[in-house]
Design a protein around this motif. Sequence first.
Motif, PDB file in Angstrom:
ATOM      1  N   GLY A  52     -59.341 -28.790   4.319  1.00 12.48           N
ATOM      2  CA  GLY A  52     -60.546 -28.125   4.807  1.00 12.48           C
ATOM      3  C   GLY A  52     -60.346 -27.180   5.979  1.00 12.48           C
ATOM      4  N   PHE A  53     -59.117 -26.991   6.444  1.00 10.34           N
ATOM      5  CA  PHE A  53     -58.853 -26.082   7.557  1.00 10.34           C
ATOM      6  C   PHE A  53     -58.892 -24.631   7.089  1.00 10.34           C
ATOM      7  CE2 PHE A  53     -56.934 -30.007   9.044  1.00 10.34           C
ATOM      8  CZ  PHE A  53     -57.255 -30.022  10.394  1.00 10.34           C
ATOM      9  N   LYS A  54     -59.332 -23.740   7.980  1.00 12.82           N
ATOM     10  CA  LYS A  54     -59.287 -22.303   7.712  1.00 12.82           C
ATOM     11  C   LYS A  54     -57.975 -21.764   8.270  1.00 12.82           C
ATOM     12  CE  LYS A  54     -64.250 -21.574   7.804  1.00 12.82           C
ATOM     13  NZ  LYS A  54     -65.370 -20.937   8.522  1.00 12.82           N
ATOM     14  N   THR A  55     -57.326 -20.903   7.503  1.00 12.57           N
ATOM     15  CA  THR A  55     -56.052 -20.310   7.917  1.00 12.57           C
ATOM     16  C   THR A  55     -55.993 -18.858   7.483  1.00 12.57           C
ATOM     17  OG1 THR A  55     -54.847 -20.808   5.885  1.00 12.57           O
ATOM     18  CG2 THR A  55     -54.857 -22.527   7.568  1.00 12.57           C
ATOM     19  N   PHE A  56     -55.072 -18.122   8.067  1.00 14.76           N
ATOM     20  CA  PHE A  56     -54.653 -16.820   7.550  1.00 14.76           C
ATOM     21  C   PHE A  56     -53.229 -16.599   8.031  1.00 14.76           C
ATOM     22  CE2 PHE A  56     -56.387 -15.469  11.677  1.00 14.76           C
ATOM     23  CZ  PHE A  56     -55.457 -14.526  12.117  1.00 14.76           C
ATOM     24  N   GLU A  57     -52.543 -15.678   7.432  1.00 13.78           N
ATOM     25  CA  GLU A  57     -51.173 -15.403   7.840  1.00 13.78           C
ATOM     26  C   GLU A  57     -50.978 -13.919   8.070  1.00 13.78           C
ATOM     27  OE1 GLU A  57     -48.518 -15.600   3.968  1.00 13.78           O
ATOM     28  OE2 GLU A  57     -49.846 -17.362   4.082  1.00 13.78           O
ATOM     29  N   TYR A  58     -49.979 -13.606   8.863  1.00 14.42           N
ATOM     30  CA  TYR A  58     -49.618 -12.220   9.111  1.00 14.42           C
ATOM     31  C   TYR A  58     -48.116 -12.139   9.328  1.00 14.42           C
ATOM     32  CZ  TYR A  58     -49.146 -13.105  14.142  1.00 14.42           C
ATOM     33  OH  TYR A  58     -48.743 -13.588  15.354  1.00 14.42           O
ATOM     34  N   ILE A  59     -47.587 -10.932   9.240  1.00 17.12           N
ATOM     35  CA  ILE A  59     -46.164 -10.710   9.455  1.00 17.12           C
ATOM     36  C   ILE A  59     -45.960 -10.211  10.884  1.00 17.12           C
ATOM     37  CG2 ILE A  59     -44.100  -9.452   8.693  1.00 17.12           C
ATOM     38  CD1 ILE A  59     -45.236 -11.332   6.553  1.00 17.12           C
ATOM     39  N   ASP A  60     -45.111 -10.913  11.639  1.00 17.04           N
ATOM     40  CA  ASP A  60     -44.770 -10.478  12.990  1.00 17.04           C
ATOM     41  C   ASP A  60     -43.887  -9.237  12.857  1.00 17.04           C
ATOM     42  OD1 ASP A  60     -43.030 -10.211  15.376  1.00 17.04           O
ATOM     43  OD2 ASP A  60     -44.026 -12.044  16.044  1.00 17.04           O
ATOM     44  N   GLU A  61     -44.322  -8.130  13.400  1.00 20.00           N
ATOM     45  CA  GLU A  61     -43.599  -6.858  13.267  1.00 20.00           C
ATOM     46  C   GLU A  61     -42.208  -6.916  13.900  1.00 20.00           C
ATOM     47  OE1 GLU A  61     -44.406  -4.185  11.455  1.00 20.00           O
ATOM     48  OE2 GLU A  61     -46.177  -5.314  10.795  1.00 20.00           O
ATOM     49  N   MET A  69     -51.714 -18.697  10.988  1.00 25.39           N
ATOM     50  CA  MET A  69     -52.745 -18.936  11.993  1.00 25.39           C
ATOM     51  C   MET A  69     -53.689 -20.005  11.461  1.00 25.39           C
ATOM     52  SD  MET A  69     -52.034 -16.828  14.467  1.00 25.39           S
ATOM     53  CE  MET A  69     -53.531 -16.638  15.432  1.00 25.39           C
ATOM     54  N   GLN A  70     -54.103 -20.903  12.350  1.00 24.66           N
ATOM     55  CA  GLN A  70     -55.037 -21.963  11.983  1.00 24.66           C
ATOM     56  C   GLN A  70     -56.226 -21.907  12.925  1.00 24.66           C
ATOM     57  OE1 GLN A  70     -53.544 -26.053  12.007  1.00 24.66           O
ATOM     58  NE2 GLN A  70     -55.583 -26.759  12.551  1.00 24.66           N
ATOM     59  N   GLN A  71     -57.386 -22.231  12.389  1.00 26.73           N
ATOM     60  CA  GLN A  71     -58.572 -22.313  13.236  1.00 26.73           C
ATOM     61  C   GLN A  71     -58.646 -23.695  13.884  1.00 26.73           C
ATOM     62  OE1 GLN A  71     -62.629 -22.479  11.540  1.00 26.73           O
ATOM     63  NE2 GLN A  71     -63.017 -20.656  12.793  1.00 26.73           N
ATOM     64  N   TYR A  72     -58.779 -23.692  15.195  1.00 27.65           N
ATOM     65  CA  TYR A  72     -58.997 -24.894  15.998  1.00 27.65           C
ATOM     66  C   TYR A  72     -60.379 -24.736  16.626  1.00 27.65           C
ATOM     67  CZ  TYR A  72     -53.904 -25.519  15.756  1.00 27.65           C
ATOM     68  OH  TYR A  72     -52.617 -25.689  15.330  1.00 27.65           O
ATOM     69  N   PHE A  73     -60.776 -25.703  17.414  1.00 29.12           N
ATOM     70  CA  PHE A  73     -62.059 -25.615  18.117  1.00 29.12           C
ATOM     71  C   PHE A  73     -61.845 -26.005  19.568  1.00 29.12           C
ATOM     72  CE2 PHE A  73     -62.939 -26.145  13.692  1.00 29.12           C
ATOM     73  CZ  PHE A  73     -63.853 -25.127  13.471  1.00 29.12           C
ATOM     74  N   ILE A  74     -62.257 -25.108  20.464  1.00 33.80           N
ATOM     75  CA  ILE A  74     -62.170 -25.392  21.891  1.00 33.80           C
ATOM     76  C   ILE A  74     -63.520 -25.896  22.356  1.00 33.80           C
ATOM     77  CG2 ILE A  74     -61.936 -24.431  24.203  1.00 33.80           C
ATOM     78  CD1 ILE A  74     -59.795 -22.665  23.300  1.00 33.80           C
ATOM     79  N   ALA A  75     -63.487 -27.074  22.959  1.00 33.27           N
ATOM     80  CA  ALA A  75     -64.696 -27.634  23.572  1.00 33.27           C
ATOM     81  C   ALA A  75     -64.598 -27.381  25.072  1.00 33.27           C
ATOM     82  CB  ALA A  75     -64.800 -29.120  23.282  1.00 33.27           C
ATOM     83  N   PHE A  76     -65.529 -26.598  25.570  1.00 33.88           N
ATOM     84  CA  PHE A  76     -65.633 -26.401  27.014  1.00 33.88           C
ATOM     85  C   PHE A  76     -66.502 -27.537  27.555  1.00 33.88           C
ATOM     86  CE2 PHE A  76     -64.548 -22.216  25.494  1.00 33.88           C
ATOM     87  CZ  PHE A  76     -63.629 -21.782  26.444  1.00 33.88           C
ATOM     88  N   GLU A 154     -69.738 -27.202  25.026  1.00 32.38           N
ATOM     89  CA  GLU A 154     -69.924 -25.899  24.373  1.00 32.38           C
ATOM     90  C   GLU A 154     -68.666 -25.669  23.543  1.00 32.38           C
ATOM     91  OE1 GLU A 154     -69.849 -21.300  25.760  1.00 32.38           O
ATOM     92  OE2 GLU A 154     -71.176 -22.616  26.914  1.00 32.38           O
ATOM     93  N   ILE A 155     -68.818 -25.537  22.216  1.00 36.64           N
ATOM     94  CA  ILE A 155     -67.654 -25.453  21.325  1.00 36.64           C
ATOM     95  C   ILE A 155     -67.576 -24.072  20.682  1.00 36.64           C
ATOM     96  CG2 ILE A 155     -66.589 -26.382  19.223  1.00 36.64           C
ATOM     97  CD1 ILE A 155     -67.628 -29.096  19.999  1.00 36.64           C
ATOM     98  N   HIS A 156     -66.341 -23.555  20.614  1.00 34.37           N
ATOM     99  CA  HIS A 156     -66.089 -22.254  19.986  1.00 34.37           C
ATOM    100  C   HIS A 156     -64.888 -22.359  19.053  1.00 34.37           C
ATOM    101  CE1 HIS A 156     -68.784 -19.983  22.657  1.00 34.37           C
ATOM    102  NE2 HIS A 156     -68.434 -20.882  23.554  1.00 34.37           N
ATOM    103  N   PRO A 157     -64.942 -21.672  17.900  1.00 31.33           N
ATOM    104  CA  PRO A 157     -63.753 -21.608  17.047  1.00 31.33           C
ATOM    105  C   PRO A 157     -62.670 -20.794  17.767  1.00 31.33           C
ATOM    106  CG  PRO A 157     -65.684 -20.670  15.941  1.00 31.33           C
ATOM    107  CD  PRO A 157     -66.070 -20.962  17.336  1.00 31.33           C
ATOM    108  N   TRP A 158     -61.427 -21.185  17.558  1.00 31.93           N
ATOM    109  CA  TRP A 158     -60.306 -20.525  18.222  1.00 31.93           C
ATOM    110  C   TRP A 158     -59.122 -20.502  17.276  1.00 31.93           C
ATOM    111  CZ3 TRP A 158     -55.777 -23.002  20.573  1.00 31.93           C
ATOM    112  CH2 TRP A 158     -55.030 -22.140  21.375  1.00 31.93           C
ATOM    113  N   TRP A 159     -58.463 -19.375  17.175  1.00 36.33           N
ATOM    114  CA  TRP A 159     -57.325 -19.216  16.280  1.00 36.33           C
ATOM    115  C   TRP A 159     -56.029 -19.258  17.076  1.00 36.33           C
ATOM    116  CZ3 TRP A 159     -57.807 -19.112  11.064  1.00 36.33           C
ATOM    117  CH2 TRP A 159     -59.100 -18.907  10.550  1.00 36.33           C
ATOM    118  N   ALA A 160     -55.037 -19.989  16.553  1.00 36.02           N
ATOM    119  CA  ALA A 160     -53.717 -20.038  17.183  1.00 36.02           C
ATOM    120  C   ALA A 160     -52.658 -20.181  16.091  1.00 36.02           C
ATOM    121  CB  ALA A 160     -53.620 -21.202  18.153  1.00 36.02           C
ATOM    122  N   ALA A 161     -51.467 -19.708  16.413  1.00 33.38           N
ATOM    123  CA  ALA A 161     -50.355 -19.809  15.474  1.00 33.38           C
ATOM    124  C   ALA A 161     -49.939 -21.272  15.316  1.00 33.38           C
ATOM    125  CB  ALA A 161     -49.169 -18.976  15.969  1.00 33.38           C
ATOM    126  N   LYS A 162     -49.875 -21.715  14.091  1.00 31.51           N
ATOM    127  CA  LYS A 162     -49.529 -23.108  13.785  1.00 31.51           C
ATOM    128  C   LYS A 162     -48.088 -23.392  14.210  1.00 31.51           C
ATOM    129  CE  LYS A 162     -50.619 -27.075  11.963  1.00 31.51           C
ATOM    130  NZ  LYS A 162     -51.568 -27.895  12.656  1.00 31.51           N
TER     131      LYS A 162
END
Length: 167
Positions: A52-61, A69-76, A154-162
């Motif tokens: 159920g995780f959201k992901t995307f990938e890219y090529i490092d130039e 990249m995976q979506q995480y959630f930051i809780a402030f 306060e929660i926000h979606p956050w993307w980071a490299a897996k």
Amino acid sequence: MEKIRLLFVVILMWQCFSCKDKVEEPSIKMEQQVVEPEPSVAELKKRLESQGFKTFEYIDEKTKDTILMQQYFIAFLKSGPNRSQSKTEADSLQALHLAHLGRMYEEGYADISGPFGDNGDIRGITIYNVPTQEMADSLANMDPMVKTGRLAIEIHPWWAAKGFKLR
């Protein structure tokens, strides 16, 4: 003096020769450690998305590596509306709060937590490694500090490299 030196040499030689017969080769047991190969980006992406995780990938130039990249959630964790507890009550809540965060980490729901050092309105963060914002919100609201109103979330979606680490 010469007799003492001669006695010393004799004792040393006796120790060397008498130990020689007693020395045994140490038995060294080598345990083979099986190292599992890292899953490919495609395998990891498939596994995460099946959970159920959201992901995307890219090529490092620069490196030409595929980065997942995976979506995480930051809780402030912000100052809540009810901060009127006594020092004893606040200390007790703090211990329960830390136990809650430790449990979130141990169970794999949170990857990192920590306070801010400026005594501002935003008191700290927790990064949740869960597939949905609803799940992150539910886990964050289980915190005893949040339940009593001492902290608000306060929660926000956050993307980071897996797999990337803090430096």
